[in-house]
Design an enzyme around this catalytic site. Structure first.
Site, PDB file in Angstrom:
ATOM      1  N   LYS A   1       0.807  -1.100   0.035  1.00  0.00           N
ATOM      2  CA  LYS A   1       0.116   0.025  -0.115  1.00  0.00           C
ATOM      3  C   LYS A   1       0.754   1.257   0.018  1.00  0.00           C
ATOM      4  O   LYS A   1       0.349   2.300  -0.300  1.00  0.00           O
ATOM      5  CB  LYS A   1      -0.982  -0.078   1.245  1.00  0.00           C
ATOM      6  CG  LYS A   1      -2.048  -1.003   0.830  1.00  0.00           C
ATOM      7  CD  LYS A   1      -3.209  -1.172   1.865  1.00  0.00           C
ATOM      8  CE  LYS A   1      -4.350  -2.093   1.165  1.00  0.00           C
ATOM      9  NZ  LYS A   1      -4.625  -2.969   2.256  1.00  0.00           N
TER      10      LYS A   1
HETATM   11  N1  GLU Z   1      -7.842  -8.675   3.883  1.00  0.00           N
HETATM   12  C1  GLU Z   1      -6.810  -9.389   3.220  1.00  0.00           C
HETATM   13  C2  GLU Z   1      -5.889  -8.404   2.670  1.00  0.00           C
HETATM   14  O1  GLU Z   1      -6.241  -7.283   2.159  1.00  0.00           O
HETATM   15  C3  GLU Z   1      -7.201 -10.395   2.384  1.00  0.00           C
HETATM   16  C4  GLU Z   1      -7.624 -11.461   2.941  1.00  0.00           C
HETATM   17  C5  GLU Z   1      -7.895 -12.799   2.134  1.00  0.00           C
HETATM   18  O2  GLU Z   1      -7.885 -12.916   1.104  1.00  0.00           O
HETATM   19  O3  GLU Z   1      -7.711 -13.877   2.865  1.00  0.00           O
HETATM   20  O4  GLU Z   1      -4.973  -8.645   2.522  1.00  0.00           O
END
Ligand code: GLU
Length: 287
Positions: free
Chosen positions: A264
């Site tokens: 990010k």
């Molecule tokens: N929320 C997680 C992320 O942004 C991804 C979760 C998943 O795909 O298990 O990295």
């Protein structure tokens, strides 16, 4: 059973090209099967999640042409769709793991504590979940055969300790990936005892994601390749909780010019930056 897929952004920054492609793949795979797509807001970590990023993710996903059937903005039968509102479900799972003697409290490093609510992406600060946990706080083997007894249910709630899942050392965890084919990760070698709950009373990513994917009846999990090892960890949780395992599809990662995985912090490759520069959704998606 009809196909149910999900996209699960963490609102800790703006979505970048890597997220866009993974989420678009999830959307396409679901659409091709006439399935139902869920958007889940993975705002587990109160320290790092921002509402602004949750809103931005929805806008960016719409701009990319991704549509979903259930989610925080549209509701649905599995509401709430934000992890910060689903604590009771994670707590119930913690209780079951604790009663079964499969997790233990750990008083080790603060560094692990800070990482655990985040999905452990390869290549971010030391890679994966950090160094393999050496098992310092592991209870003696005998305790496992007397679930719950050894501490006379000393813990009524997970607050105040880090909780780790004790992995079966040496056991291979095989699974078939829809993109990368057969996988085989070995517990205790490829990954160690991983966190399921943080000392500051925040559920860890591994537990929350398994509980949610199960409760939301997800039939195929589509995610980035950097979560392959986490998939093996999660399979252990599926087994421990008696949940049927979904199918798995990991997407190749998008790398920057230096060959590093996008994070990010790569603002230049944030979907919104590109959009402001006049780049089209098709270009972002590499089509
Ligand atoms: N929320 C997680 C992320 O942004 C991804 C979760 C998943 O795909 O298990 O990295």
């Amino acid at each position: 059973m009809s196909y149910r897929g999900r996209i699960a952004p963490s609102p800790t920054g703006y979505l970048h090209v890597g997220h866009a492609r993974t989420f678009y793949t999830a959307f396409e795979r679901c659409r091709a099967r006439g399935g139902t797509l869920v958007l889940r807001d993975e705002d587990l970590d109160p320290e790092r999640s921002r509402e602004e990023y949750s809103r931005a993710a929805i806008q960016d996903l719409h701009w990319l042409g991704i549509r979903w059937d259930e989610g925080p903005d549209v509701g649905g039968p599995h509401a709430p769709y934000a992890q910060s509102e689903r604590r009771e479900l994670y707590l119930a799972a913690w209780e079951r793991l604790y009663a079964a003697g499969l997790i233990y409290p750990c008083t080790c490093s603060r560094r692990d504590l800070l990482r655990a609510a985040q999905a452990p992406h390869e290549g971010e600060g030391g890679g994966d979940e950090g160094p393999m946990y050496p098992g310092t706080c592991r209870p003696p083997r005998t305790l496992r055969s007397r679930p719950g007894m050894e501490e006379e249910r000393r813990y009524r709630s997970p607050a105040g300790a880090n909780w780790r899942f004790q992995v079966p050392d040496g056991e291979a965890i095989p699974f078939t990936d829809g993109y990368f084919g057969p996988q085989r990760l070995v517990a205790g070698q490829d990954f160690g005892d991983f966190l399921v709950w943080r000392r500051d009373d925040v559920p860890a990513y591994q537990l929350a994601v398994v509980v949610d994917d199960h409760e939301m009846e997800i039939t195929e999990v589509v995610r980035g390749r950097d979560l392959l090892v986490s998939t093996a960890r999660q399979i252990l949780l599926y087994r421990a909780l008696g949940y049927p395992e979904p199918e798995w599809y990991h997407c190749p990662l998008v790398l920057d010019r230096e060959g590093r995985r996008l994070a990010k912090r790569h603002d230049a490759l944030a979907v919104r930056t590109l959009r402001q520069q006049g780049v089209t959704p098709a270009e972002v998606l590499g089509r």
